[in-house]
Design a protein around this motif. Structure first.
Motif, PDB file in Angstrom:
ATOM      1  N   ARG A  25      -9.362   3.991   2.731  1.00 29.57           N
ATOM      2  CA  ARG A  25      -8.730   3.328   4.243  1.00 29.57           C
ATOM      3  C   ARG A  25      -8.968   4.521   5.066  1.00 29.57           C
ATOM      4  O   ARG A  25      -9.160   4.039   6.340  1.00 29.57           O
ATOM      5  CB  ARG A  25      -7.158   3.410   4.039  1.00 29.57           C
ATOM      6  N   HIS A  32       0.939  -1.077  -0.010  1.00 29.30           N
ATOM      7  CA  HIS A  32      -0.124  -0.051  -0.189  1.00 29.30           C
ATOM      8  C   HIS A  32       0.968   1.303  -0.105  1.00 29.30           C
ATOM      9  O   HIS A  32       1.849   1.008   0.077  1.00 29.30           O
ATOM     10  CB  HIS A  32      -0.715   0.135   1.377  1.00 29.30           C
ATOM     11  N   PRO A  47     -13.452   4.020   5.917  1.00 28.40           N
ATOM     12  CA  PRO A  47     -13.688   2.570   5.405  1.00 28.40           C
ATOM     13  C   PRO A  47     -15.054   2.483   5.609  1.00 28.40           C
ATOM     14  O   PRO A  47     -15.711   1.417   4.850  1.00 28.40           O
ATOM     15  CB  PRO A  47     -12.921   1.608   6.338  1.00 28.40           C
TER      16      PRO A  47
END
Length: 422
Positions: A289, A216, A292
Motif C-alpha cells: 500500500r 486492513h 503501490p
C-alpha cells in the motif's frame, strides 16, 4: 487500580547454544610433556608445523605452573591423543622423533573441547589447561545489555503485544508486534487466526480455501498502537472459553484439527495462521500500500534479469517507516526520477511475541530478515528459540537474529494458575 509491575520485568538474552555449567564442559585427551624452558620457543614452532591443534585452537600450547620454592614448570601439548590413549601408538612419527630428540616424557591430560562463551567458563577451563577467551562481539544492540532508555522502550512494546493477546471474553491468544527500532514505531501486528470465530461474518470470509480480508491494518491501528483486536475463539461458546494454553497456536499447533464445523455462524481460519505469520502478511500488505507502483515492477524485473543492479535492489536494506510514509505523501508532481525505495521484507525490524514461536514461525522470521525477537513466555513443547530448539544458532541458515526473553509476571495477563492447567 491495577498495580504496575513493569519494574519486575527483566530482559534476558537467549544465547545461540545451550549454556553448559562451567564445571561440566566436555573435554578431550591430549598428549603433553614437561619441557626445558630454554627449548620452549623451538618446540612450539616445530609442533605448530607438524601437529597443529586445529580442532582445539582455543587451547594454548604451553602451560605454566608455579612450583614451591619459586620455581616454574612448563608443559607443552604435543598432539591430540588417540581414542585408546596409547602413548606410543598415538604419537605421529614426526612428533615421536621430536620427543625422542628432546628426551620428552609424554603423558595424557584433558583440555576443554570447546571455546569458552563466558568468563566463568574460561576460568573453569584454565583449571585443566590454559585456554584463550574472546568475549562475544555482535553488531546487534542488546547482546551485551540495554540502556535504561532502550529497556523502557522494549517493555512498552511488549505491553502492546500483551494487550493484543487479550480478547474481550477472557481468552488469551498469541500476539505479534513488528517494530521499526530506528524510529521507535510499530509497523504492524497480528494475533492467532487458526481457531473458529463466533461472530457475524462481516469482517472476513473464506472462499475456495482462501482467506479474503475485507478490513486492513489501518482499522486495527491508531498512531502505531493497536486499538482493536480481532476476536479469536476456540470452538466453544464465549461464556465457556477453553484454558489459555489451548488457545495459543504455537503451543498447540494441531489444536485446529479438533474443530468441527457445526454452526452456521462459525467459520474457520487457516491452520497455519499463527500470530507471527499474520503479522508478516500484514507487513507485506502495508508495503504494497505504501509502494503501490513498485511491487509488480520489481517482481518482473527480478524474473527477467539477473544483473547486479537487480541483485542489489533485492538485497537492499529497509528504509525507515517515517521516510516511507513521507515519500508516500509527496505531491503528484514529484519528479519522475525521485522513486521511493521499497523496504526488503522486515530487514532491521524487531518483533515482540507473547509466546515463544514454534519452528514454523521462527523460520518464517529468518526469511523475513527480522533483527531481534522478544518473547515473554516460553513454549516448552514446541519452542524454537530456547525451550526445545535454538534456531538462532543454526549455522547453515543465511540469516541470524538475536533472541531475548522478557520475563513477565503471569499477572500481566491475568492468568494466574490458568496457563499451567493445560
Amino acid at each position: 487500580m491495577k498495580k504496575d509491575t513493569t519494574d519486575m520485568w527483566k530482559i534476558i538474552h537467549i544465547p545461540d547454544k545451550l549454556p553448559i555449567p562451567p564445571n561440566q564442559q566436555p573435554t578431550v585427551n591430549v598428549l603433553a610433556s614437561v619441557i626445558d624452558p630454554k627449548h620452549a620457543n623451538t618446540l612450539i614452532r616445530r609442533l605448530n608445523q607438524i601437529a597443529p591443534l586445529k580442532n582445539v585452537c582455543h587451547v594454548k600450547r604451553i602451560q605454566k605452573k608455579h612450583l614451591e620454592g619459586g620455581k616454574t614448570q612448563l608443559s607443552v601439548i604435543l598432539c591430540l591423543a588417540s581414542e585408546d590413549n596409547s602413548l606410543l601408538n598415538s604419537l605421529p612419527q614426526d612428533v615421536q622423533e621430536l620427543s625422542d630428540s628432546y628426551q620428552l616424557s609424554p603423558f595424557v591430560t584433558k583440555v576443554c573441547k570447546y571455546a569458552a562463551t563466558s568468563k566463568e567458563e574460561w576460568e573453569e577451563q584454565c583449571k585443566l589447561w590454559p585456554t584463550s577467551y574472546h568475549p562475544p562481539t555482535y553488531n546487534i544492540d542488546g547482546i551485551t545489555g540495554f540502556s535504561e532508555e532502550d529497556s523502557l522502550s522494549i517493555l512498552s512494546f511488549m505491553k502492546v503485544a500483551i494487550e493484543l493477546a487479550k480478547s474481550g471474553d477472557g481468552l488469551i491468544v498469541n500476539a505479534a508486534v513488528i517494530v521499526d527500532p530506528s524510529v521507535q514505531q510499530i509497523i504492524t501486528n497480528g494475533c492467532d487466526q487458526i481457531f473458529s470465530w463466533h461472530a457475524p461474518m462481516n469482517t472476513t470470509c473464506i472462499r475456495n480455501d482462501c482467506i479474503e480480508q475485507s478490513t486492513h491494518l489501518d482499522s486495527h491501528q491508531s498512531n502505531g498502537v493497536a486499538s482493536t483486536v480481532t476476536e479469536v475463539l476456540p470452538n466453544a461458546s464465549p461464556s465457556e472459553p477453553e484454558s489459555l494454553s489451548c488457545a495459543v497456536s504455537c503451543l498447540n499447533p494441531w489444536k485446529w484439527s479438533e474443530q468441527q464445523s457445526d454452526t452456521a455462524n462459525s467459520y474457520y481460519w487457516h491452520p497455519l495462521r499463527h500470530a507471527a505469520i499474520v503479522a508478516i502478511e500484514s507487513s507485506a500488505d502495508r508495503d504494497r500500500r505504501l509502494f503501490p507502483d513498485l511491487g509488480d515492477a520489481e517482481e518482473k524485473s527480478f524474473e527477467t534479469s539477473q544483473s547486479s543492479h537487480v541483485v542489489a535492489m533485492v538485497k537492499r536494506q529497509k528504509t525507515s517507516v517515517a521516510n516511507a510514509e513521507k515519500k508516500e505523501a509527496d505531491p503528484p508532481d514529484m519528479p519522475s526520477n525521485s522513486v521511493p525505495e521499497r523496504p526488503y521484507l522486515c530487514t532491521g525490524c524487531d518483533i515482540y511475541l507473547v509466546w515463544e514461536p514454534c519452528i514454523m514461525c521462527a523460520m518464517a522470521l529468518v526469511h523475513q530478515r527480522i533483527r531481534r525477537i522478544f518473547y515473554a513466555f516460553p513454549n516448552p513443547n514446541n519452542g524454537a528459540l530456547g525451550s526445545l530448539h535454538r534456531l538462532q544458532g543454526e549455522k547453515s541458515l543465511n540469516h541470524h537474529y538475536a533472541v531475548f526473553r522478557i520475563c513477565v509476571p503471569e499477572e500481566a495477563l491475568d492468568i494466574a494458575g490458568n496457563r499451567k492447567s493445560c
